[in-house]
Design an enzyme around this catalytic site. Sequence first.
Site, PDB file in Angstrom:
ATOM      1  N   HIS A   1       0.839  -1.208   0.000  1.00  0.00           N
ATOM      2  CA  HIS A   1       0.000   0.000   0.000  1.00  0.00           C
ATOM      3  C   HIS A   1       0.873   1.256   0.000  1.00  0.00           C
ATOM      4  O   HIS A   1       0.577   2.222  -0.706  1.00  0.00           O
ATOM      5  CB  HIS A   1      -0.892   0.035   1.256  1.00  0.00           C
ATOM      6  CG  HIS A   1      -1.864  -1.102   1.371  1.00  0.00           C
ATOM      7  ND1 HIS A   1      -1.888  -1.943   2.455  1.00  0.00           N
ATOM      8  CD2 HIS A   1      -2.853  -1.527   0.547  1.00  0.00           C
ATOM      9  CE1 HIS A   1      -2.857  -2.836   2.310  1.00  0.00           C
ATOM     10  NE2 HIS A   1      -3.445  -2.619   1.147  1.00  0.00           N
TER      11      HIS A   1
ATOM     12  N   GLN B   1      -8.454  -7.417 -10.929  1.00  0.00           N
ATOM     13  CA  GLN B   1      -9.181  -6.262 -10.390  1.00  0.00           C
ATOM     14  C   GLN B   1      -8.791  -4.984 -11.146  1.00  0.00           C
ATOM     15  O   GLN B   1      -9.659  -4.208 -11.556  1.00  0.00           O
ATOM     16  CB  GLN B   1      -8.833  -6.126  -8.903  1.00  0.00           C
ATOM     17  CG  GLN B   1      -9.199  -4.808  -8.262  1.00  0.00           C
ATOM     18  CD  GLN B   1      -8.967  -4.839  -6.765  1.00  0.00           C
ATOM     19  OE1 GLN B   1      -9.644  -5.533  -6.033  1.00  0.00           O
ATOM     20  NE2 GLN B   1      -8.001  -4.080  -6.288  1.00  0.00           N
TER      21      GLN B   1
HETATM   22  P1  AMP Z   1      -6.406  -4.016  -0.502  1.00  0.00           P
HETATM   23  O1  AMP Z   1      -6.237  -3.209   0.741  1.00  0.00           O
HETATM   24  O2  AMP Z   1      -5.908  -5.408  -0.387  1.00  0.00           O
HETATM   25  O3  AMP Z   1      -7.787  -3.905  -1.071  1.00  0.00           O
HETATM   26  O4  AMP Z   1      -5.438  -3.352  -1.586  1.00  0.00           O
HETATM   27  C1  AMP Z   1      -5.497  -1.994  -1.883  1.00  0.00           C
HETATM   28  C2  AMP Z   1      -4.594  -1.713  -3.074  1.00  0.00           C
HETATM   29  O5  AMP Z   1      -3.262  -2.066  -2.746  1.00  0.00           O
HETATM   30  C3  AMP Z   1      -4.980  -2.516  -4.320  1.00  0.00           C
HETATM   31  O6  AMP Z   1      -4.810  -1.706  -5.470  1.00  0.00           O
HETATM   32  C4  AMP Z   1      -3.984  -3.637  -4.289  1.00  0.00           C
HETATM   33  O7  AMP Z   1      -3.712  -4.194  -5.562  1.00  0.00           O
HETATM   34  C5  AMP Z   1      -2.754  -2.942  -3.738  1.00  0.00           C
HETATM   35  N1  AMP Z   1      -1.825  -3.912  -3.148  1.00  0.00           N
HETATM   36  C6  AMP Z   1      -2.117  -4.871  -2.238  1.00  0.00           C
HETATM   37  N2  AMP Z   1      -1.029  -5.625  -1.982  1.00  0.00           N
HETATM   38  C7  AMP Z   1      -0.033  -5.145  -2.758  1.00  0.00           C
HETATM   39  C8  AMP Z   1       1.341  -5.496  -2.945  1.00  0.00           C
HETATM   40  N3  AMP Z   1       1.904  -6.515  -2.308  1.00  0.00           N
HETATM   41  N4  AMP Z   1       2.071  -4.770  -3.831  1.00  0.00           N
HETATM   42  C9  AMP Z   1       1.511  -3.737  -4.512  1.00  0.00           C
HETATM   43  N5  AMP Z   1       0.222  -3.350  -4.366  1.00  0.00           N
HETATM   44  C10 AMP Z   1      -0.540  -4.044  -3.510  1.00  0.00           C
END
Ligand code: AMP
Length: 253
Positions: free
Chosen positions: A37, A153
Amino acid sequence: MTTVISSIQEWKIIRKQFANSVTLGFVPTMGALHAGHLSLLKKSKQNNTLTVLSIFVNPTQFNVEQDLKNYPRTFPEDLTLAKQTAVDYLFFPSAEEMYADKYQYCITENSMSTTMEGKYRPGHFNGMLTVVMKLLQIIKPDRLYLGEKDYQQAELIKGMAQSFFLDTEIVTCPTIRDERGLALSSRNQLLSVADYEKAILFPRMLQSALSCKEISKMLSQMEIEVDYIEEHNGRRFGAVKIGQVRLIDNVLL
Ligand code: AMP
């Protein structure tokens, strides 16, 4: 300084006051923030005047009630990280306000959303697209930052932005992994020590020269439950369950 905003109306008033020259970057999340994030927030800060982070555990994208219940919620720690990263605004709405219509209206996609994650998590992508559409209408960002970790997504959000003529530019950022190669995920903190040792085999197998079928077989032999391992457009995608924790990942071949 990070300003926390939990009312949609309050944000709308602030948003109207920005000069036209201000560019706004937006990073939507479900919280339990980690370095993945933070990489999106840093990118947004580099390229925009102001950055908004949202934290909202979106109930409509969970198809299993227990998964929604178990999803980690760590607001105090998230706020500290947001401050350390010098995020300008943290939008933290309530489900009551986000879904005042009780989810009567929703965004549906009929093709890509029925495959891979959509096949194994019925309704997940409708919930996700709906909340992203709502957030984009509220925040009105110039740029939206998404992680490649959730590749399907990101593709669906790009398609929605195009189909509905949204003005927001969509920027995807590389997957951040830990020192042992596991893609960072809020769900990783639910893994036991033993399950973590199993989980790190998943990205290793995805990156291997084996076929999808062989990978599925190997993972099953390691007592990892496989939802799917598939290849599309030079990328290999996978979803597995380790104990109660479901993990997804994808790698460029
Ligand atoms: P989430 O909180 O899991 O819904 O993720 C929020 C955003 O952070 C989404 O755009 C995810 O794709 C991105 N995200 C989650 N994990 C990672 C990661 N390991 N590397 C890069 N972006 C991430």
